[in-house]
Design an enzyme around this catalytic site. Structure first.
Site, PDB file in Angstrom:
ATOM      1  N   ARG A  80      66.710  58.956  71.637  1.00  0.00           N
ATOM      2  CA  ARG A  80      65.627  58.227  71.325  1.00  0.00           C
ATOM      3  C   ARG A  80      65.770  57.574  69.949  1.00  0.00           C
ATOM      4  NH1 ARG A  80      60.330  59.763  68.902  1.00  0.00           N
ATOM      5  NH2 ARG A  80      59.216  57.700  68.704  1.00  0.00           N
ATOM      6  N   HIS A 124      58.316  51.763  65.381  1.00  0.00           N
ATOM      7  CA  HIS A 124      58.199  52.856  64.742  1.00  0.00           C
ATOM      8  C   HIS A 124      57.984  52.660  63.232  1.00  0.00           C
ATOM      9  CE1 HIS A 124      59.797  57.510  64.573  1.00  0.00           C
ATOM     10  NE2 HIS A 124      59.304  57.102  63.420  1.00  0.00           N
ATOM     11  N   GLU A 169      53.592  57.456  67.025  1.00  0.00           N
ATOM     12  CA  GLU A 169      52.797  58.060  66.239  1.00  0.00           C
ATOM     13  C   GLU A 169      51.544  56.992  65.688  1.00  0.00           C
ATOM     14  OE1 GLU A 169      54.497  60.577  63.338  1.00  0.00           O
ATOM     15  OE2 GLU A 169      55.133  61.805  65.021  1.00  0.00           O
ATOM     16  N   ASN A 290      54.733  64.460  69.867  1.00  0.00           N
ATOM     17  CA  ASN A 290      55.547  64.815  68.733  1.00  0.00           C
ATOM     18  C   ASN A 290      54.697  65.884  68.002  1.00  0.00           C
ATOM     19  OD1 ASN A 290      56.749  62.481  69.148  1.00  0.00           O
ATOM     20  ND2 ASN A 290      56.499  61.451  67.572  1.00  0.00           N
ATOM     21  N   TYR A 292      54.751  69.061  65.042  1.00  0.00           N
ATOM     22  CA  TYR A 292      55.204  69.717  63.991  1.00  0.00           C
ATOM     23  C   TYR A 292      54.512  71.053  63.529  1.00  0.00           C
ATOM     24  CZ  TYR A 292      58.608  65.773  63.618  1.00  0.00           C
ATOM     25  OH  TYR A 292      59.418  64.811  63.851  1.00  0.00           O
ATOM     26  N   GLU A 352      59.486  64.285  69.703  1.00  0.00           N
ATOM     27  CA  GLU A 352      59.866  64.942  68.352  1.00  0.00           C
ATOM     28  C   GLU A 352      59.487  66.296  68.176  1.00  0.00           C
ATOM     29  OE1 GLU A 352      58.941  62.619  64.807  1.00  0.00           O
ATOM     30  OE2 GLU A 352      59.158  60.609  65.959  1.00  0.00           O
TER      31      GLU A 352
END
Ligand code: IFM
Length: 449
Positions: A80, A124, A169, A290, A292, A352
């Site tokens: 990606r 992005h 995002e 994504n 985290y 991600e």
């Protein structure tokens, strides 16, 4: 080092790595690329912690073949990357920069030659500066311009790209870039940044239509999610947590999946016109997730400009970004998406997942990153557990292939499976690279389940 064997993953599970253009390409003024909002922001004194910019970054623009060879050595089945809008359309619209399109054409062919699926993100965060000057995502016109740019890229690459991700995002771009001002373009609008959410989503919906009209797909979007943990037992704490949940996890997903905007945020939705929500709710082939870390939330102090306070989530190991390491949060999040959206939820790919550590080569030049191995091991097991829970997860992309330029943190945060010496551009695979290579090799050997 994890010792238990990694559980099996379903047949066809996509193993990938993710990057983005401004964070790795460099070549900021090369071959006709135009300036972006991030060039402007990074070149503004005081914005980036180490005063650096993405001007050179990992010089991937010139070293992409070496980087694709690293991916092939890792055994990934997908990559990606993002297309830099200002490399393709230097002023955001109008005149096409053929050299820019040629670069992505070469990259895509190099990937395919190594058996790696190209997964292309169209935005992005690096908006062409002329569009930023015209109001950026606060300006509704940016949405159709984004769709025109998507159409142009699809005309060139659509025969070979295996998955399109429209936006990366949009929540982070709205909140950090337009709400808090710590990312480009540096606006501090707080909740008045809502039009940025809406125009990004409108751009997404128009781009989906443009891609589909070209017969190009499948199409998805990559959202950032964070399970919310309430701190404190008061009703005010619970209300603050619910508000944050609506903002971070539902503001984009609800309208994408046909539910309109969450009303409890109290946004001024004057930017929403008749028909917009139907455009935004175009069916998705894939929802990119994504992840985290979770976020701990409590009621705000009396003088707070926001209806919640974000506080450190304690009791977990922490990365060099000071983010808590909570693999179970990924399982929890996937379960929440599954329960909340039911049949409306398309197949999910983790677009991600990764961590920053202060990785430095040892005396022999090797880079050992056991914390990253533990991180990836835990998060892959969390994905497997979510699949067992019934969530349709069809891929996992590590952020990131290379150490790279981490936005306002400059070069101070290393997320890569591969160490990059920014003085020499020497790439050194870390021990996590070898570990993941073995995991992927074993997974691809296993009889499918
Ligand atoms: O580096 C970023 C990426 O650009 C977007 N998602 C989060 C990553 C780590 O902060």
């Amino acid at each position: 080092m994890p010792t238990a064997p990694m559980p099996q993953f379903p047949a066809g599970f996509r193993w990938g790595v993710s990057t983005s253009a401004y964070q790795i390409e460099g070549a900021a003024d090369t071959d006709g690329r135009g300036p972006s909002s991030w060039d402007t922001f990074a070149r503004t004194p005081g914005r980036i912690i180490d005063g650096s910019s993405g001007d050179v970054a990992c010089d991937h623009y010139h070293r992409y073949a070496e980087d694709v060879a690293l991916m092939a050595g890792l055994g990934v089945t997908a990559y990606r990357f993002s297309v830099a809008w200002p490399r393709v359309l230097p002023t955001g619209a109008g005149t096409v920069n053929a050299s820019g399109l040629d670069f992505y054409d070469r990259l895509v062919d190099e990937l395919l030659a190594h058996g790696i699926d190209p997964v292309a993100t169209l935005f992005h965060w690096d908006l062409p500066q002329p569009l930023e000057d015209a109001g950026g995502w606060l300006n509704r016109d940016t949405a159709p311009r984004f769709a025109a740019y998507a159409d142009l890229v699809a005309a060139r690459l659509g025969d070979r790209v295996k998955l399109w991700i429209t936006l990366n995002e949009p929540f982070i771009h709205m909140s950090l870039g337009h709400g808090m001002g710590v990312h480009a373009p540096g606006r501090t609008l707080l909740f008045d940044a809502f039009p940025v959410a809406h125009h990004q989503l409108l751009g997404h919906g128009l781009a989906v239509a443009a891609l589909r009209a070209r017969g190009s797909g499948p199409v998805g979007i990559a959202n950032n999610y964070s399970p919310v943990r309430t701190v404190g037992g008061s009703r005010a704490d619970a209300a603050a947590a619910a508000t944050y949940e609506a903002l971070h996890n539902r503001l984009f997903t609800d309208p994408l999946l046909g539910r309109g905007y969450p009303t409890e945020l109290g946004f001024d939705t004057a930017a929403v016109r008749d028909g917009d929500l139907a455009v935004i709710a175009a069916p998705l082939d894939v929802l990119g997730v994504n992840y985290y870390h979770p976020t701990a939330v409590r009621a705000p102090e009396e003088d707070s400009p926001l209806p919640f306070d974000l506080v450190p989530l304690t009791g977990y190991p922490r990365t060099a970004f000071d983010w808590p390491v909570v693999p179970d949060g990924l399982r929890e999040l996937l379960g929440w998406l599954h329960r909340s959206y039911g049949a409306e939820l398309p197949p999910v790919q983790i677009t991600e997942s990764g961590c920053a550590y202060d990785d430095t080569p040892d005396a022999d030049g090797r880079v050992h990153d056991p914390d990253r191995i533990a991180y990836l091991d835990g998060h892959l097991r969390a994905v497997r557990a979510a699949i067992d829970d019934g969530v349709d997860v069809t891929g996992y992309f590590v952020w990131s292939l290379l150490d790279n330029w981490e936005w306002a943190e400059g070069f101070t945060k290393r997320f890569g499976l591969v160490h990059v010496d920014y003085h020499t551009q020497r790439r050194t695979p870390k021990s996590s690279y070898a570990w993941l290579r073995d995991v992927i090799a074993a997974a691809r050997r296993e009889p499918p389940r």
